[in-house]
Motif scaffolding. Structure first.
Motif, mmCIF file in Angstrom:
data_model
loop_
_atom_site.group_PDB
_atom_site.id
_atom_site.type_symbol
_atom_site.label_atom_id
_atom_site.label_comp_id
_atom_site.label_asym_id
_atom_site.label_seq_id
_atom_site.Cartn_x
_atom_site.Cartn_y
_atom_site.Cartn_z
ATOM 1 N N VAL A 1 6.007 -45.395 -10.163
ATOM 2 C CA VAL A 1 6.534 -46.471 -10.994
ATOM 3 C C VAL A 1 5.511 -46.826 -12.068
ATOM 4 O O VAL A 1 4.313 -46.610 -11.904
ATOM 5 C CB VAL A 1 6.854 -47.742 -10.159
ATOM 6 N N TYR A 2 6.009 -47.380 -13.170
ATOM 7 C CA TYR A 2 5.159 -47.970 -14.189
ATOM 8 C C TYR A 2 5.057 -49.465 -13.926
ATOM 9 O O TYR A 2 6.036 -50.117 -13.532
ATOM 10 C CB TYR A 2 5.734 -47.755 -15.596
ATOM 11 N N ILE A 3 3.871 -50.007 -14.155
ATOM 12 C CA ILE A 3 3.636 -51.432 -13.939
ATOM 13 C C ILE A 3 3.081 -52.016 -15.226
ATOM 14 O O ILE A 3 1.979 -51.675 -15.655
ATOM 15 C CB ILE A 3 2.644 -51.656 -12.781
ATOM 16 N N LYS A 4 3.851 -52.883 -15.869
ATOM 17 C CA LYS A 4 3.445 -53.500 -17.120
ATOM 18 C C LYS A 4 3.081 -54.956 -16.884
ATOM 19 O O LYS A 4 3.910 -55.751 -16.440
ATOM 20 C CB LYS A 4 4.573 -53.409 -18.162
ATOM 21 N N ASP B 1 6.987 -36.432 -18.559
ATOM 22 C CA ASP B 1 6.840 -37.355 -19.688
ATOM 23 C C ASP B 1 5.757 -38.407 -19.454
ATOM 24 O O ASP B 1 5.418 -39.158 -20.377
ATOM 25 C CB ASP B 1 8.161 -38.089 -19.948
ATOM 26 N N ALA B 2 5.226 -38.479 -18.234
ATOM 27 C CA ALA B 2 4.344 -39.591 -17.862
ATOM 28 C C ALA B 2 3.092 -39.664 -18.731
ATOM 29 O O ALA B 2 2.715 -40.741 -19.212
ATOM 30 C CB ALA B 2 3.969 -39.491 -16.387
ATOM 31 N N LEU B 3 2.435 -38.544 -18.951
ATOM 32 C CA LEU B 3 1.195 -38.554 -19.724
ATOM 33 C C LEU B 3 1.452 -39.028 -21.155
ATOM 34 O O LEU B 3 0.737 -39.886 -21.682
ATOM 35 C CB LEU B 3 0.568 -37.160 -19.716
ATOM 36 N N ASP B 4 2.478 -38.488 -21.781
ATOM 37 C CA ASP B 4 2.843 -38.916 -23.131
ATOM 38 C C ASP B 4 3.175 -40.404 -23.166
ATOM 39 O O ASP B 4 2.746 -41.132 -24.075
ATOM 40 C CB ASP B 4 4.056 -38.136 -23.628
ATOM 41 N N HIS B 5 3.946 -40.846 -22.192
ATOM 42 C CA HIS B 5 4.409 -42.234 -22.175
ATOM 43 C C HIS B 5 3.235 -43.204 -22.070
ATOM 44 O O HIS B 5 3.189 -44.222 -22.775
ATOM 45 C CB HIS B 5 5.382 -42.434 -21.010
ATOM 46 N N LEU B 6 2.291 -42.880 -21.228
ATOM 47 C CA LEU B 6 1.124 -43.748 -21.070
ATOM 48 C C LEU B 6 0.285 -43.780 -22.344
ATOM 49 O O LEU B 6 -0.123 -44.854 -22.809
ATOM 50 C CB LEU B 6 0.285 -43.281 -19.884
ATOM 51 N N THR C 1 -8.585 -57.198 -24.316
ATOM 52 C CA THR C 1 -8.776 -56.107 -23.365
ATOM 53 C C THR C 1 -7.448 -55.491 -22.950
ATOM 54 O O THR C 1 -6.448 -56.187 -22.769
ATOM 55 C CB THR C 1 -9.515 -56.604 -22.114
ATOM 56 N N ALA C 2 -7.457 -54.170 -22.768
ATOM 57 C CA ALA C 2 -6.252 -53.455 -22.360
ATOM 58 C C ALA C 2 -6.624 -52.340 -21.397
ATOM 59 O O ALA C 2 -7.664 -51.694 -21.540
ATOM 60 C CB ALA C 2 -5.528 -52.878 -23.576
ATOM 61 N N CYS C 3 -5.750 -52.119 -20.428
ATOM 62 C CA CYS C 3 -5.903 -51.015 -19.472
ATOM 63 C C CYS C 3 -4.590 -50.252 -19.446
ATOM 64 O O CYS C 3 -3.540 -50.825 -19.148
ATOM 65 C CB CYS C 3 -6.240 -51.546 -18.084
ATOM 66 N N VAL C 4 -4.651 -48.963 -19.760
ATOM 67 C CA VAL C 4 -3.457 -48.127 -19.768
ATOM 68 C C VAL C 4 -3.754 -46.834 -19.043
ATOM 69 O O VAL C 4 -4.714 -46.133 -19.381
ATOM 70 C CB VAL C 4 -2.999 -47.811 -21.211
ATOM 71 N N GLY C 5 -2.944 -46.514 -18.011
ATOM 72 C CA GLY C 5 -3.120 -45.250 -17.319
ATOM 73 C C GLY C 5 -3.171 -45.393 -15.815
ATOM 74 O O GLY C 5 -2.532 -46.263 -15.224
ATOM 75 N N LYS C 6 -3.955 -44.531 -15.210
ATOM 76 C CA LYS C 6 -4.051 -44.449 -13.748
ATOM 77 C C LYS C 6 -4.996 -45.519 -13.217
ATOM 78 O O LYS C 6 -6.170 -45.542 -13.562
ATOM 79 C CB LYS C 6 -4.550 -43.053 -13.367
ATOM 80 N N ASN D 1 -5.864 -58.239 -20.692
ATOM 81 C CA ASN D 1 -4.784 -58.998 -21.322
ATOM 82 C C ASN D 1 -3.487 -58.209 -21.364
ATOM 83 O O ASN D 1 -2.404 -58.765 -21.231
ATOM 84 C CB ASN D 1 -5.172 -59.379 -22.758
ATOM 85 N N PHE D 2 -3.614 -56.903 -21.593
ATOM 86 C CA PHE D 2 -2.448 -56.018 -21.582
ATOM 87 C C PHE D 2 -2.732 -54.875 -20.629
ATOM 88 O O PHE D 2 -3.809 -54.284 -20.640
ATOM 89 C CB PHE D 2 -2.173 -55.453 -22.976
ATOM 90 N N SER D 3 -1.748 -54.546 -19.798
ATOM 91 C CA SER D 3 -1.908 -53.411 -18.892
ATOM 92 C C SER D 3 -0.584 -52.685 -18.720
ATOM 93 O O SER D 3 0.484 -53.296 -18.666
ATOM 94 C CB SER D 3 -2.453 -53.850 -17.533
ATOM 95 N N PHE D 4 -0.685 -51.379 -18.666
ATOM 96 C CA PHE D 4 0.469 -50.525 -18.417
ATOM 97 C C PHE D 4 -0.057 -49.366 -17.579
ATOM 98 O O PHE D 4 -0.720 -48.467 -18.092
ATOM 99 C CB PHE D 4 1.074 -50.026 -19.727
ATOM 100 N N ILE D 5 0.213 -49.401 -16.283
ATOM 101 C CA ILE D 5 -0.469 -48.500 -15.355
ATOM 102 C C ILE D 5 0.502 -47.844 -14.389
ATOM 103 O O ILE D 5 1.653 -48.256 -14.258
ATOM 104 C CB ILE D 5 -1.545 -49.265 -14.542
#
Length: 491
Positions: free
Chosen positions: A177-180, A214-219, A122-127, A162-166
């Motif tokens: 901020v980004y939270i990994k 750059d935030a949208l691209d980066h996510l 499972t992964a969650c990326v974004g807002k 399991n992986f998140s970048f939000i």
């Protein structure tokens, strides 16, 4: 010879059975504030190109009566991940900010934790926008004085991913901020000043590696990286929850997209949002993952852009948060805007593509809502739903198969920014309040009289209130809404 034939037949049957029972990968992409009229496949008059969303419509199923459970951000996200209406939680109106305490209750299952427990990566990326466990500095008197070097005590990383970048909340809410995987990637080293629309931002701390355009691209690049890691993997199915940050304010299209449409910053930002979906589709194709991946695309609520005839609009002045209808209708012909209990607040784009399972170019007119994701994932994973989870969730799988008569769900309940309820049963929609419940006037109050009754089959624009003409329907739908609220579940 006969024995060899029997062995081969046996092996063939075995292989066929395993293949037929292979569980699909699932991707749930949710735009932020994209209106029903922002997608050309739903609004042929739109001047904004959306080739990738049009592709999803062409290659999959288009839902024309799909709804977010709420007309604003946080409560919809709660409903998506828990399969439960957010008004059953502590949040009865409005949204959280970037510093809000965790909204999802301790011990409550999410789609992420459920699938993770049942063999999915499972992964969650974004807002995120569901509250986070920032650690406050010792002896600090400020409620927002956090130690960004400390790992967060709550977030996507503790809710089954399991992986998140939000990011914490909408892109206009600090801290930026980004939270990994529960840790801030770079501590704030400066203060973002407040900015007015269209680049709307609130003042607050911003991380050393955080740059708005750059935030949208980066996510999305983080999500693509996750998908690329699945190429040639061990066959373990995955679930990717990808809540985008666009086209929510700040309306900041990247420089390479500026001028790509004739509808100003907002049009360019919609086009960029569509391109982000294209990145995901390309990653699936490159990794040979498309065939057994169910990809769902939707929005968390309607567009914030107003429909304003006969006044200067976004093309006359980029600071105006509105379009004249001859230029664009972000929410199509629907009444209202984001935050409203009227249709523009919560009737949203929704596409589902699953090659060889969902008929290409098909349409579904059944009423659905985002809380149904949990039950859908459970059926796809071939696991029974827990009794104390997903209380308002009903599986979409029969719809994917074209078995529309087998899809049964309780009436959908929608909720506005100020806490106004609406209930939908067939063609009838009852608003249990005397206004929009959001931004358009009259705003009204929850349970304020007179109530509003609309026949959406014949009046999708909600122009004619039939409450006085059909008091028995008002009474019936009111009772149904109250019963679902009191029961604590609709499933």
């Amino acid at each position: 010879m006969r024995s060899l034939l029997i062995i081969f037949l046996f092996l063939g049957i075995g292989i066929s059975k395993v293949h037929s029972e292979q569980r699909p990968n699932i991707i749930f992409i949710m735009a932020d504030d994209m209106g029903f009229g922002d997608v050309r496949a739903l609004n042929p008059k739109s001047k904004i190109p959306t080739p990738n969303l049009d592709r999803l419509s062409r290659e999959g199923m288009t839902f024309t009566d799909a709804h977010s459970p709420s007309a604003v951000c946080t409560p919809t996200r709660y409903g998506v991940l828990t399969g439960r209406y957010c008004w059953r939680s502590r949040l009865k109106s409005g949204v959280l900010n970037g510093y809000g305490a965790p909204l999802i209750e301790d011990g409550r299952s999410t789609v992420g934790s459920f699938l993770n427990d049942n063999g999915y990566d499972t992964a969650c990326v974004g807002k995120w926008h569901l509250g986070l466990g920032f650690v406050r500095k010792e002896n600090s008197k400020s409620k927002q004085d956090f130690d960004y070097s400390k790992r967060l005590t709550d977030g996507a990383h503790t809710r089954g991913f399991n992986f998140s970048f939000i990011i914490p909340a909408s892109l206009d809410f600090p801290p930026y901020v980004y939270i990994k995987n529960g840790s801030v990637t770079a501590r704030p080293d400066r203060t973002q000043r407040s900015v007015s629309f269209p680049g709307y931002l609130r003042e607050g701390p911003i991380g050393a590696d955080f740059f708005m355009e750059d935030a949208l691209d980066h996510l999305v690049d983080q999500a693509v990286g996750f998908l690329r890691s699945k190429k040639g993997a061990d066959g373990k199915p995955f679930f990717l929850y990808l809540p985008l940050t666009s086209p929510h304010k700040p309306v900041l299209p990247h420089a390479r997209f500026r001028g790509s449409t004739k509808l100003g910053d907002y049009g360019d930002f919609i086009f960029q949002t569509d391109a982000m979906v294209g990145k995901v589709l390309s990653a699936l194709d490159e990794g040979d993952l498309s065939k057994n991946t169910l990809i769902l695309f939707t929005s968390d609520n309607g567009s914030f852009m107003y429909n304003r005839p006969d006044v200067p609009d976004h093309l006359d002045d980029v600071k105006v948060q509105a379009y004249r209808p001859e230029n664009h209708t972000s929410n199509g012909s629907l009444r209202g805007t984001k935050a409203d209990v009227w249709e523009a607040g919560h009737r949203v784009p929704f596409f589902a593509r699953w090659p060889e399972k969902i008929r290409a170019g098909s349409k579904c007119t059944k009423t659905i809502t985002h809380t149904d994701l949990f039950a859908t994932c459970a059926e796809l994973a071939d696991v029974e739903l827990p009794k104390l989870a997903a209380e308002d969730s009903f599986s979409w799988v029969p719809l994917f198969k074209g078995q529309f008569d087998k899809f049964e769900r309780a009436p959908v309940i929608n909720h506005s920014a100020n806490g106004t309820f609406a209930i939908r049963d067939g063609k009838w929609k009852l608003v249990l309040g005397n206004g929009s419940g959001g931004r358009e006037r009259p705003r009204g109050k929850p349970f304020g009289k007179p109530y509003q009754l609309y026949d959406l089959k014949n009046d999708l624009g909600e122009k004619k209130n039939l409450a006085e003409k059909h008091p028995q329907i008002v009474s019936r739908l009111s009772a149904m809404c109250m019963a679902i609220r009191a029961a604590g579940r609709s499933r």
